[in-house]
Design an enzyme around this catalytic site. Structure first.
Site, PDB file in Angstrom:
ATOM      1  N   LYS A 270       0.876  -1.174   0.000  1.00 44.16           N
ATOM      2  CA  LYS A 270       0.000   0.000   0.000  1.00 44.16           C
ATOM      3  C   LYS A 270       0.910   1.219   0.000  1.00 44.16           C
ATOM      4  O   LYS A 270       1.627   1.472   0.964  1.00 44.16           O
ATOM      5  CB  LYS A 270      -0.907   0.001   1.231  1.00 44.16           C
ATOM      6  CG  LYS A 270      -1.893   1.162   1.232  1.00 44.16           C
ATOM      7  CD  LYS A 270      -2.881   1.041   2.368  1.00 44.16           C
ATOM      8  CE  LYS A 270      -4.030   2.027   2.244  1.00 44.16           C
ATOM      9  NZ  LYS A 270      -3.617   3.429   2.195  1.00 44.16           N
ATOM     10  N   ARG A 294      -8.251  11.396  -7.089  1.00 39.18           N
ATOM     11  CA  ARG A 294      -9.317  10.558  -6.594  1.00 39.18           C
ATOM     12  C   ARG A 294     -10.650  11.284  -6.479  1.00 39.18           C
ATOM     13  O   ARG A 294     -11.693  10.665  -6.574  1.00 39.18           O
ATOM     14  CB  ARG A 294      -8.866  10.037  -5.235  1.00 39.18           C
ATOM     15  CG  ARG A 294      -9.797   9.075  -4.680  1.00 39.18           C
ATOM     16  CD  ARG A 294      -9.123   8.444  -3.513  1.00 39.18           C
ATOM     17  NE  ARG A 294     -10.105   8.283  -2.500  1.00 39.18           N
ATOM     18  CZ  ARG A 294      -9.867   7.784  -1.324  1.00 39.18           C
ATOM     19  NH1 ARG A 294      -8.647   7.438  -1.015  1.00 39.18           N
ATOM     20  NH2 ARG A 294     -10.821   7.654  -0.467  1.00 39.18           N
TER      21      ARG A 294
HETATM   22  P1  AMP Z   1      -7.741   5.073   1.978  1.00 37.29           P
HETATM   23  O1  AMP Z   1      -7.338   6.368   1.374  1.00 37.29           O
HETATM   24  O2  AMP Z   1      -7.225   4.889   3.353  1.00 37.29           O
HETATM   25  O3  AMP Z   1      -9.203   4.756   1.770  1.00 37.29           O
HETATM   26  O4  AMP Z   1      -6.965   3.923   1.171  1.00 37.29           O
HETATM   27  C1  AMP Z   1      -7.146   3.709  -0.170  1.00 37.29           C
HETATM   28  C2  AMP Z   1      -6.027   4.372  -0.904  1.00 37.29           C
HETATM   29  O5  AMP Z   1      -4.884   3.569  -0.863  1.00 37.29           O
HETATM   30  C3  AMP Z   1      -6.287   4.564  -2.378  1.00 37.29           C
HETATM   31  O6  AMP Z   1      -6.977   5.712  -2.696  1.00 37.29           O
HETATM   32  C4  AMP Z   1      -4.894   4.624  -2.950  1.00 37.29           C
HETATM   33  O7  AMP Z   1      -4.451   5.951  -3.039  1.00 37.29           O
HETATM   34  C5  AMP Z   1      -4.042   3.966  -1.926  1.00 37.29           C
HETATM   35  N1  AMP Z   1      -3.275   2.835  -2.419  1.00 37.29           N
HETATM   36  C6  AMP Z   1      -1.985   2.657  -2.102  1.00 37.29           C
HETATM   37  N2  AMP Z   1      -1.494   1.548  -2.665  1.00 37.29           N
HETATM   38  C7  AMP Z   1      -2.493   0.996  -3.381  1.00 37.29           C
HETATM   39  C8  AMP Z   1      -2.589  -0.195  -4.171  1.00 37.29           C
HETATM   40  N3  AMP Z   1      -1.555  -0.998  -4.339  1.00 37.29           N
HETATM   41  N4  AMP Z   1      -3.807  -0.455  -4.717  1.00 37.29           N
HETATM   42  C9  AMP Z   1      -4.874   0.375  -4.531  1.00 37.29           C
HETATM   43  N5  AMP Z   1      -4.828   1.493  -3.798  1.00 37.29           N
HETATM   44  C10 AMP Z   1      -3.647   1.813  -3.217  1.00 37.29           C
END
Ligand code: AMP
Length: 634
Positions: A270, A294
């Site tokens: 991630k 996003r």
């Molecule tokens: P959150 O912002 O906490 O909802 O986490 C989702 C976010 O993780 C996404 O919007 C991406 O920016 C990020 N992200 C980081 N690595 C990845 C990955 N390998 N696949 C999908 N999302 C990712």
């Protein structure tokens, strides 16, 4: 419900804007989704039948969804709350105090506008949809704020109080009538007696609700073709706390059986950067590249080096990529070129939002695009294909493009052409801007455990797990993608108010009150405060936030100001307790700001429900209100 028009009118007419305002008013008072859908469908069908302008039915649908322009249309009104409030004061003759009071009653500028205008000798109204559309077009192309403000005032002067109410809401982009685009899509299908799936598909491909209305009535929905250069929704992940929970979710087995089952999931690191979607390689628009964040905003100009690199994709497109464009999903990362690894988010953060990127920034914070999904290639939208297949094709695409998608670390600024940087002479080494996110198949709790430890050792935030057979669900936080993060308890919240600081922060709004989405958010925009924090941001960030909040103050109570709820923060905390200090009924203890999340729209911040979940998951729930002082004194 009807349009307020005489039902027997058969002659074609100019469709009045008030028809939309009246329907909106009725929709706001109805909670039944079915009734709303039927009322909207009737109205769209009626406009289609009766208006002289064949685009009116489309406009009607578009405006009802709260959007002045179709999504594929790059035009913007450029009219924020400040400009609209000023115009409203001008036209109504009300004082700032009256406006503040009205705003406070409703929390909505449109409804406030109605209150201020309804008593006054007011225009009879009678704007047509076409006139509103023309004014919007003129606002989008206005060169100065003064011209734009003049156009808004012109509209408001001619509007009745009810029309003004919905004009203001529409210009802000939020009707607050509990009608989402998806409901309008259903209504279009009902109005034209076509399958809703066909309407939705056409809207996804062409990003134009009004065009979909025309297609629905003309029977040409199936002729819709994918257009590049408008953002698709991003698929999001749901949080899990442990590898066991991940397997439990994927395999739908009870907790005590997870050790025994096998799953098929891809595991990726991630990354802590900025999620982005890249559109490029369209042979019909050679060299055109767009990058979306996003929250579906175009951010291309903030990453010229990516634009330069992806502009070259068209060159190979014809032969190698089946002669069509590409849509890639991935993460923009600040990149340490020598060490071949990501820079911390805080470093990239300094560049996010910059419009002009100097060579100094390009060299200090080089960026790359770490691709992890392929959404469109060879003329086909791939969302419905299993991840396994998308991943295979992504690997093929990246392999062919790595050598091409390169751009210099810095450019010769004197050689820049006014249209863009694409033809600037390279200066120094070329950097590979397209990277493939490593991914591997995991099958068991043990596999995940190991991979998670490795990702942590590489200083990444955690891991993402993605079911191998899952389709890409745009705009959805499903269970097919799971995220496991280091800091379990962080919440994404929006700032609703701020207090002036002390000492070196005197005169600076530095102590933020923040909220999560309430149960009524979808209907009324309800936000409920959950805490207050000031630590965690840099001085520069605090100064920027403070200046922004001065500009976006809703109510000035001297020491404290409520502000427009637009700035999203990620906050960490030690635990959560029940408390009547805040409207949510919860308070965060020792909250600290992890970062500003301008990449995240307010509609996606966490909910009170999530706060409650985290509260319930605490082993030692803090019981009383006795330590509420902790937050204030922290
Ligand atoms: P959150 O912002 O906490 O909802 O986490 C989702 C976010 O993780 C996404 O919007 C991406 O920016 C990020 N992200 C980081 N690595 C990845 C990955 N390998 N696949 C999908 N999302 C990712």
């Amino acid at each position: 419900m009807g349009l307020g028009l005489h039902p027997k009118v058969v002659e074609k007419t100019m469709m009045p804007f008030v028809a939309l305002a009246q329907l909106a008013e009725e929709l706001a008072a109805t909670s039944s989704r079915l009734q709303k859908r039927a009322a909207i469908a009737d109205a769209i069908a009626q406009v289609h039948r009766e208006s002289v302008d064949e685009e009116d039915a489309g406009r009607f649908a578009l405006y009802l969804a709260g959007t002045p322009f179709a999504e594929a249309d790059p035009r913007k009104l450029n009219a924020g709350g400040a400009l609209l409030s000023k115009a409203l004061l001008e036209v109504s003759g009300a004082t700032g105090v009256e406006l503040t009071a009205a705003y406070k009653r409703h929390g909505d500028l449109g409804a406030a506008g109605f209150d201020l205008l309804v008593g006054k000798a007011q225009a009879a109204g009678g704007l047509s949809l076409v006139e509103v559309a023309d004014a919007f077009a003129a606002m989008a192309s206005a060169r100065t704020t003064a011209v734009r403000a003049g156009l808004v005032e012109g509209l408001l002067r001619r509007a009745s109080a009810l029309e003004a109410k919905y004009l203001l809401k529409l210009m802000i982009g939020d009707m607050r009538i509990g009608v989402k685009q998806s409901l309008v899509e259903e209504a279009i299908a009902a109005a034209a007696s076509v399958p809703v799936a066909e309407v939705r598909h056409a809207v996804m491909l062409e990003a134009d609700l009004s065009l979909a209305v025309r297609r629905a009535f003309a029977g040409t929905l199936r002729e819709a073709r994918m257009r590049l250069f408008h953002p698709l929704g991003f698929m999001l992940a749901s949080p899990v706390a442990s590898p066991e929970e991940a397997v439990e979710r994927f395999a739908s087995v009870p907790e005590d059986e997870v050790e025994a089952v096998q799953i098929a999931a891809f595991l990726e690191d991630k990354y802590d950067g900025m999620r982005a979607q890249v559109h490029c390689g369209d042979p019909e628009q050679p060299g055109r590249v767009t990058i979306y964040s996003r929250n579906r905003e175009e951010v291309t100009e903030s990453y010229p080096e990516l634009e330069e690199a992806f502009a070259k994709v068209t060159e190979v497109g014809e032969g190698l990529l089946g002669g069509s464009g590409l849509i890639l999903d991935g993460e923009i990362l600040g990149w340490d070129i020598r060490e071949s690894r990501a820079l911390p988010f805080a470093v990239l953060g300094q560049r996010i939002g910059r419009k002009r990127v100097s060579n100094a920034w390009r060299e200090q914070v080089p960026v790359v695009f770490m691709a992890f999904d392929l959404l469109y290639a060879e003329g086909a939208l791939l969302l419905g294909r299993p991840l396994e297949e998308r991943r295979n094709r992504l690997e093929g695409v990246v392999e062919r493009l790595v050598e091409v998608a390169r751009s210099p670390l810095a450019v010769d600024e004197r050689a820049k052409l006014p249209q863009g940087l694409m033809f600037a002479e390279p200066e120094g080494e070329l950097v590979e801007r397209l990277l493939l996110a490593p991914s591997r198949l995991v099958e068991s709790v043990e596999d995940i455990e190991r991979a998670y430890a490795e990702a942590r050792a590489r200083a990444n935030e955690g891991v993402m797990l993605k079911a191998a057979d899952s389709v890409y669900q745009p705009g959805r936080r499903g269970l097919a993608w799971l995220k496991m993060k280091r800091e379990l308890a962080t919440l994404d919240v929006v700032v609703t108010g701020a207090e002036f600081g002390h000492g070196k922060r005197a005169g600076i709004l530095s102590d933020y009150t923040f909220a999560v989405r309430g149960p009524e958010y979808e209907k009324t925009g309800e936000l409920l405060n959950v805490g207050k924090a000031y630590s965690g941001l840099t001085d520069a960030e605090i100064a920027e936030m403070s200046a922004w909040m001065m500009e976006h103050t809703l109510e000035d109570r001297g020491f404290f100001r409520t502000v427009e709820p637009l700035r999203v923060l990620e906050v960490a905390f030690n635990n959560i307790m029940r408390s009547d200090r805040h409207a949510s009924g919860f308070a965060l203890r020792f909250p600290r700001i992890v970062r500003i999340r301008d990449d995240k729209p307010v509609e996606e911040i966490d909910t009170v429900e999530r706060v409650e979940e985290v509260y319930e998951s605490q082993v030692d729930k803090p019981q009383s209100h006795a330590d509420t002082a902790v937050e204030a004194s922290e």
